[in-house]
Design a protein around this motif. Structure first.
Motif, PDB file in Angstrom:
ATOM      1  N   THR A 107      33.431  14.665   0.861  1.00  0.00           N
ATOM      2  CA  THR A 107      34.202  13.458   1.102  1.00  0.00           C
ATOM      3  C   THR A 107      34.592  12.885  -0.242  1.00  0.00           C
ATOM      4  O   THR A 107      33.904  13.082  -1.247  1.00  0.00           O
ATOM      5  CB  THR A 107      33.409  12.409   1.901  1.00  0.00           C
ATOM      6  OG1 THR A 107      32.224  12.110   1.187  1.00  0.00           O
ATOM      7  CG2 THR A 107      33.065  12.913   3.286  1.00  0.00           C
ATOM      8  N   VAL A 108      35.679  12.186  -0.256  1.00  0.00           N
ATOM      9  CA  VAL A 108      36.200  11.606  -1.481  1.00  0.00           C
ATOM     10  C   VAL A 108      36.121  10.101  -1.363  1.00  0.00           C
ATOM     11  O   VAL A 108      36.460   9.540  -0.320  1.00  0.00           O
ATOM     12  CB  VAL A 108      37.667  12.063  -1.710  1.00  0.00           C
ATOM     13  CG1 VAL A 108      38.256  11.365  -2.907  1.00  0.00           C
ATOM     14  CG2 VAL A 108      37.737  13.560  -1.862  1.00  0.00           C
ATOM     15  N   GLN A 109      35.663   9.466  -2.405  1.00  0.00           N
ATOM     16  CA  GLN A 109      35.647   8.014  -2.439  1.00  0.00           C
ATOM     17  C   GLN A 109      36.600   7.552  -3.524  1.00  0.00           C
ATOM     18  O   GLN A 109      36.595   8.084  -4.633  1.00  0.00           O
ATOM     19  CB  GLN A 109      34.250   7.486  -2.740  1.00  0.00           C
ATOM     20  CG  GLN A 109      33.321   7.587  -1.577  1.00  0.00           C
ATOM     21  CD  GLN A 109      32.037   6.822  -1.819  1.00  0.00           C
ATOM     22  OE1 GLN A 109      31.607   6.660  -2.936  1.00  0.00           O
ATOM     23  NE2 GLN A 109      31.434   6.341  -0.748  1.00  0.00           N
ATOM     24  N   MET A 110      37.421   6.593  -3.192  1.00  0.00           N
ATOM     25  CA  MET A 110      38.336   6.024  -4.166  1.00  0.00           C
ATOM     26  C   MET A 110      38.010   4.546  -4.289  1.00  0.00           C
ATOM     27  O   MET A 110      37.826   3.856  -3.290  1.00  0.00           O
ATOM     28  CB  MET A 110      39.790   6.184  -3.705  1.00  0.00           C
ATOM     29  CG  MET A 110      40.240   7.609  -3.676  1.00  0.00           C
ATOM     30  SD  MET A 110      42.001   7.839  -3.392  1.00  0.00           S
ATOM     31  CE  MET A 110      42.463   6.520  -2.342  1.00  0.00           C
ATOM     32  N   ASP A 111      37.946   4.091  -5.517  1.00  0.00           N
ATOM     33  CA  ASP A 111      37.720   2.676  -5.780  1.00  0.00           C
ATOM     34  C   ASP A 111      39.034   2.039  -6.208  1.00  0.00           C
ATOM     35  O   ASP A 111      39.807   2.623  -6.963  1.00  0.00           O
ATOM     36  CB  ASP A 111      36.675   2.497  -6.889  1.00  0.00           C
ATOM     37  CG  ASP A 111      35.307   2.996  -6.479  1.00  0.00           C
ATOM     38  OD1 ASP A 111      35.021   2.984  -5.270  1.00  0.00           O
ATOM     39  OD2 ASP A 111      34.525   3.389  -7.364  1.00  0.00           O
TER      40      ASP A 111
ATOM     41  N   GLY B 103      37.866  -2.821  -3.861  1.00  0.00           N
ATOM     42  CA  GLY B 103      37.875  -2.126  -2.574  1.00  0.00           C
ATOM     43  C   GLY B 103      37.452  -0.680  -2.740  1.00  0.00           C
ATOM     44  O   GLY B 103      37.432  -0.141  -3.840  1.00  0.00           O
ATOM     45  N   ARG B 104      37.099  -0.060  -1.620  1.00  0.00           N
ATOM     46  CA  ARG B 104      36.653   1.338  -1.665  1.00  0.00           C
ATOM     47  C   ARG B 104      37.142   2.038  -0.411  1.00  0.00           C
ATOM     48  O   ARG B 104      37.092   1.494   0.680  1.00  0.00           O
ATOM     49  CB  ARG B 104      35.137   1.388  -1.736  1.00  0.00           C
ATOM     50  CG  ARG B 104      34.591   2.810  -1.740  1.00  0.00           C
ATOM     51  CD  ARG B 104      33.153   2.850  -2.114  1.00  0.00           C
ATOM     52  NE  ARG B 104      33.078   2.660  -3.559  1.00  0.00           N
ATOM     53  CZ  ARG B 104      31.961   2.424  -4.230  1.00  0.00           C
ATOM     54  NH1 ARG B 104      30.833   2.300  -3.594  1.00  0.00           N
ATOM     55  NH2 ARG B 104      31.975   2.280  -5.525  1.00  0.00           N
ATOM     56  N   ASP B 105      37.647   3.246  -0.588  1.00  0.00           N
ATOM     57  CA  ASP B 105      38.133   4.060   0.515  1.00  0.00           C
ATOM     58  C   ASP B 105      37.352   5.362   0.512  1.00  0.00           C
ATOM     59  O   ASP B 105      37.093   5.932  -0.544  1.00  0.00           O
ATOM     60  CB  ASP B 105      39.617   4.374   0.302  1.00  0.00           C
ATOM     61  CG  ASP B 105      40.438   4.208   1.541  1.00  0.00           C
ATOM     62  OD1 ASP B 105      39.853   3.937   2.597  1.00  0.00           O
ATOM     63  OD2 ASP B 105      41.662   4.355   1.452  1.00  0.00           O
ATOM     64  N   SER B 106      36.985   5.858   1.671  1.00  0.00           N
ATOM     65  CA  SER B 106      36.257   7.125   1.773  1.00  0.00           C
ATOM     66  C   SER B 106      36.887   7.949   2.882  1.00  0.00           C
ATOM     67  O   SER B 106      37.100   7.454   3.987  1.00  0.00           O
ATOM     68  CB  SER B 106      34.790   6.842   2.088  1.00  0.00           C
ATOM     69  OG  SER B 106      34.079   8.053   2.190  1.00  0.00           O
TER      70      SER B 106
END
Length: 182
Positions: free
Chosen positions: A106-110, A128-131
């Motif tokens: 999985t990829v997490q983007m901040d 914010g954070r997206d996964s």
């Protein structure tokens, strides 16, 4: 793969030696070329029993098998079948572990914002954070998908290399690719 034979309590015929060498040589397909594999085969006669014992040692595995019958050729075939079954099971287990590891990527983007401190330094702050799990696709598919979206980049699972890649839009309108595996 190095194969060594030991014969106990009997003198083998040339035909038996050739047969055993040919049969056990087929196990090389289960051992990767990077492994230094050693196969020790012990063929022995005890009263009316003809026994075949095999020990396989490689970088990533250590297996043994033992079979006995009233015929040495049968014992060789049976112990070979048993060892092949162990090797197939081990190979499938490694494949399923590999698939699970790849599936769990999985990829997490901040999302960052920069605040100006009184000292004039710009410091990032996570707002914010997206996964998400990147979808498997080819580089061409990723480029087409990125072209239809308003985003500047796309994180995807490269179906050719099975690694996480990032494709991005360059200022001149071309695409760039980030492949951390290469």
């Amino acid at each position: 793969m190095n194969i060594s034979f030991t014969f106990k309590n009997f003198d083998p015929s040339d035909h038996l030696k050739k047969y055993a060498n040919k049969r056990f040589g087929k196990l090389g397909k289960y051992v990767s070329h990077s492994d230094v594999a050693e196969l020790q085969v012990t063929l022995m006669v005890e009263k009316f029993r003809q026994k075949a014992e095999v020990i396989l040692k490689a970088d990533n595995m250590n297996m043994t098998a033992l079979e006995s019958s009233e015929d040495m050729y049968s014992s060789i075939d049976m112990v070979l079948d048993k060892l092949e079954a162990q090797l197939r099971k081990s190979r499938e287990k490694m494949k399923s572990r590999s698939k699970k590891a790849k599936a769990n990527k999985t990829v997490q983007m901040d999302y960052l914002t920069f605040h100006d401190r009184e000292s004039g330094d710009w410091t990032p702050t996570i707002v914010g954070r997206d996964s998400y799990e990147p979808k498997p696709m080819s580089i061409d598919e990723a480029a087409m998908q990125l072209d239809t979206k308003e985003n500047d980049f796309l994180v995807f699972l490269n179906s050719d290399t099975e690694g996480i890649n990032v494709i991005y839009k360059r200022k001149n309108g071309d695409f760039g690719l980030i492949d951390p595996g290469h």
